[in-house]
Design a protein around this motif. Structure first.
Motif: not given
Length: 251
Positions: A30-43
């Motif tokens: 799940p961390m890896w999936v989230i890391s692929r998102l743009p900011e600020p959605e990732r945070t």
């Protein structure tokens, strides 16, 4: 008794390492999936996940976290949070413990740590302290974090405090950032993380409750760079006195 305590500390360190390894393997995807998102959605996706994780992880270590002073965070206001730094346990406490969304400043080397590094890539502004251009970029990135409505959580001591004093001397960075952006400083104080991971012991740990206290914010409105030394000294004294008063009550 000291020999028994040493044995127990080694056994607990083994237990803690196994718990951490199991947790990080579960969290990696799940961390890896989230890391692929743009900011600020990732945070925004990162923090609910890491908070849920730490609500499980810290009790599994028998190290519950108790927060105090959350009322000092005014809704909708962004702060430069400055926190003391005693142990490697500080990051697992401050990351989920600071209300709302925020980022920390971390050495770029931390991002290359196997598995754990992905958390630093998401939750931190990374800096190569040996590179002047990197230091400048990280400072500008921290301004952007504040402009996006997220707090910046900084350890003004720079490195872990391994002395017997309540605090080490502060660097200027957090206070320059607060003055430049005119954001208030939120002093924060951690207690007992050093008791979990003593700085003078190798592969040794003991469980202990962690206290995380937030103190009343300090405004920087109207301050200029000429006010930086006085601001830094004021925050240092407030945190030093608070730590001493808290510790004296426990004696």
């Amino acid at each position: 008794m000291s020999r028994l305590k040493n044995i127990l500390g080694r056994l607990y360190a083994i237990y803690g390492s196994l718990v951490f390894a199991a947790n990080i393997l579960v969290m990696f995807l799940p961390m890896w999936v989230i890391s692929r998102l743009p900011e600020p959605e990732r945070t925004r996706r990162f923090f609910p996940l890491v908070r849920a994780w730490m609500k499980v992880f810290m009790p599994m270590l028998f190290c519950p976290v108790r927060r105090k002073g959350l009322e000092n965070f005014e809704p909708g206001v962004t702060y430069v949070v400055v926190c003391n730094h005693n142990s490697l346990m500080d990051v697992p406490v401050t990351t989920p413990g600071v209300p709302g969304y925020h980022k920390t400043l971390a050495k770029i080397e931390m991002a290359s740590t196997p598995l754990f590094g992905i958390m630093y890539k998401i939750g931190s502004v990374l800096v190569d302290r040996k590179d002047e251009n990197s230091r400048h970029r990280s400072y500008e990135e921290m301004k952007q974090v504040l402009n996006q409505g997220m707090h910046m959580t900084l350890y003004p001591e720079g490195t872990r405090n391994k002395t017997n004093d309540p605090l080490k001397s502060f660097y200027d960075g957090a206070f320059a950032l607060a003055i430049d952006t005119q954001h208030s400083i939120m002093p924060a104080v951690l207690f007992n993380t050093r008791k979990i991971l003593p700085p003078d012991r190798i592969f040794y740990a003991l469980p202990h409750r962690v206290d995380f206290h937030f103190l009343p914010p300090i405004s920087t409105k109207g301050l200029t760079k000429d006010d930086l030394p006085a601001l830094k000294e004021r925050v240092f004294k407030i945190m030093w006195d608070y730590i001493e008063q808290h510790n004296s009550k426990k004696k």
